[in-house]
Motif scaffolding. Structure first.
Motif, mmCIF file in Angstrom:
data_model
loop_
_atom_site.group_PDB
_atom_site.id
_atom_site.type_symbol
_atom_site.label_atom_id
_atom_site.label_comp_id
_atom_site.label_asym_id
_atom_site.label_seq_id
_atom_site.Cartn_x
_atom_site.Cartn_y
_atom_site.Cartn_z
ATOM 1 N N ASP A 1 45.497 48.496 44.526
ATOM 2 C CA ASP A 1 45.745 47.387 43.601
ATOM 3 C C ASP A 1 44.831 46.219 43.914
ATOM 4 O O ASP A 1 44.429 45.486 43.019
ATOM 5 C CB ASP A 1 47.203 46.920 43.717
ATOM 6 N N VAL A 2 44.527 46.055 45.216
ATOM 7 C CA VAL A 2 43.666 44.975 45.679
ATOM 8 C C VAL A 2 42.654 45.559 46.650
ATOM 9 O O VAL A 2 43.025 46.269 47.587
ATOM 10 C CB VAL A 2 44.465 43.861 46.390
ATOM 11 N N THR B 1 40.039 49.201 38.022
ATOM 12 C CA THR B 1 40.522 47.891 37.598
ATOM 13 C C THR B 1 41.191 47.098 38.707
ATOM 14 O O THR B 1 41.791 46.061 38.443
ATOM 15 C CB THR B 1 41.520 48.055 36.443
ATOM 16 N N ALA C 1 42.000 44.508 41.553
ATOM 17 C CA ALA C 1 41.519 43.173 41.865
ATOM 18 C C ALA C 1 40.603 43.285 43.079
ATOM 19 O O ALA C 1 40.846 44.092 43.976
ATOM 20 C CB ALA C 1 42.691 42.257 42.181
ATOM 21 N N VAL D 1 38.711 40.869 46.017
ATOM 22 C CA VAL D 1 38.532 39.560 46.632
ATOM 23 C C VAL D 1 37.624 39.705 47.848
ATOM 24 O O VAL D 1 37.524 40.780 48.431
ATOM 25 C CB VAL D 1 39.880 38.919 47.048
ATOM 26 N N GLU E 1 50.187 38.593 44.631
ATOM 27 C CA GLU E 1 49.853 39.696 43.726
ATOM 28 C C GLU E 1 50.922 40.786 43.808
ATOM 29 O O GLU E 1 51.311 41.362 42.793
ATOM 30 C CB GLU E 1 48.461 40.255 44.054
ATOM 31 N N ILE F 1 37.819 35.221 44.428
ATOM 32 C CA ILE F 1 38.203 36.350 43.573
ATOM 33 C C ILE F 1 36.940 36.857 42.886
ATOM 34 O O ILE F 1 36.302 36.119 42.123
ATOM 35 C CB ILE F 1 39.261 35.932 42.546
ATOM 36 N N ARG G 1 36.928 39.955 41.204
ATOM 37 C CA ARG G 1 37.407 40.550 39.951
ATOM 38 C C ARG G 1 38.900 40.297 39.891
ATOM 39 O O ARG G 1 39.635 40.695 40.781
ATOM 40 C CB ARG G 1 37.096 42.040 39.887
ATOM 41 N N ALA G 2 39.338 39.642 38.828
ATOM 42 C CA ALA G 2 40.749 39.304 38.677
ATOM 43 C C ALA G 2 41.559 40.559 38.342
ATOM 44 O O ALA G 2 41.028 41.516 37.768
ATOM 45 C CB ALA G 2 40.923 38.268 37.578
ATOM 46 N N PRO G 3 42.846 40.535 38.703
ATOM 47 C CA PRO G 3 43.711 41.694 38.398
ATOM 48 C C PRO G 3 43.937 41.838 36.909
ATOM 49 O O PRO G 3 43.777 40.929 36.148
ATOM 50 C CB PRO G 3 45.008 41.377 39.122
#
Length: 191
Positions: A39-40, A62, A64, A66, A83, A187, A189-191
């Motif tokens: 997810d991250v 896709t 996120a 950071v 998040e 960041i 790429r944002a979630p």
């Protein structure tokens, strides 16, 4: 460093570290191994040798993305906890230590990225996200054991010595090792 992407289906199951919430691997090959269900994704580069563009190139999907180093590890951990709350379930976290470029063009182990990854893992444990792979746990142990010396280690490491030989200011390098001095999360790429 090479930016070749390996399809997740070609990655051996053990290399994916999929049963762990917090995983760690190195550079492009490592990213290919551990990001499939993340997810991250945290791109860990203590001296910012590899830019954010490379991080995004290496991280498909896709998730996120950071960036993190030693100065912002606690802020990144708090962001990941937020998040996880937003997702309403356990957030899967893939830490990718950037490493450095070896003389032959391959990836070279970079102690500063190991320590920064460990700082993130330690900060994640501090906010309750602690089901870590052995790789992530070992990085955390390295960081916690050397916490008081990280600024010195940045200047004494191979990467630090290369930068100093090229004209970098040792005091400036040492600033990259000042723990918890940056509260903003980069960041990519944002979630």
């Amino acid at each position: 460093m090479t930016s070749a992407h390996v399809e997740p289906s070609a990655v051996p199951a053990a290399h994916r570290q999929a049963k762990y919430q917090v995983r760690l691997d190195w550079a492009s090959g490592g990213a290919s191994a551990i990001v499939a269900d993340a997810d991250v994704v945290v791109w860990v580069d203590a001296l910012a040798d590899e830019g954010p563009g490379l991080a995004l190139e290496l991280v498909p999907g896709t998730a996120a993305v950071v960036a993190a180093g030693l100065t912002d590890a606690p802020a990144v951990a708090r962001w990941i906890l937020d998040e996880q709350v937003r997702l309403g379930r356990r957030a899967m976290v893939a830490l990718v230590a950037a490493g450095a470029t070896a003389a032959d063009g391959g990836t070279r182990f970079a102690v500063e990225d190991l320590l920064a990854a460990g700082a993130v893992v330690d900060a994640l444990a501090g906010v309750g996200i602690d089901y870590s792979s052995p790789e992530a746990a070992a990085a955390c142990a390295a960081f916690t054991g050397l916490r008081g010396a990280v600024a010195h280690l940045l200047t004494a490491s191979v990467s630090g010595q290369e930068r100093i030989a090229a004209g970098a200011d040792p005091a400036e390098l040492a600033r990259s090792g000042r723990l918890d001095t940056v509260s903003e999360v980069r960041i990519l790429r944002a979630p």
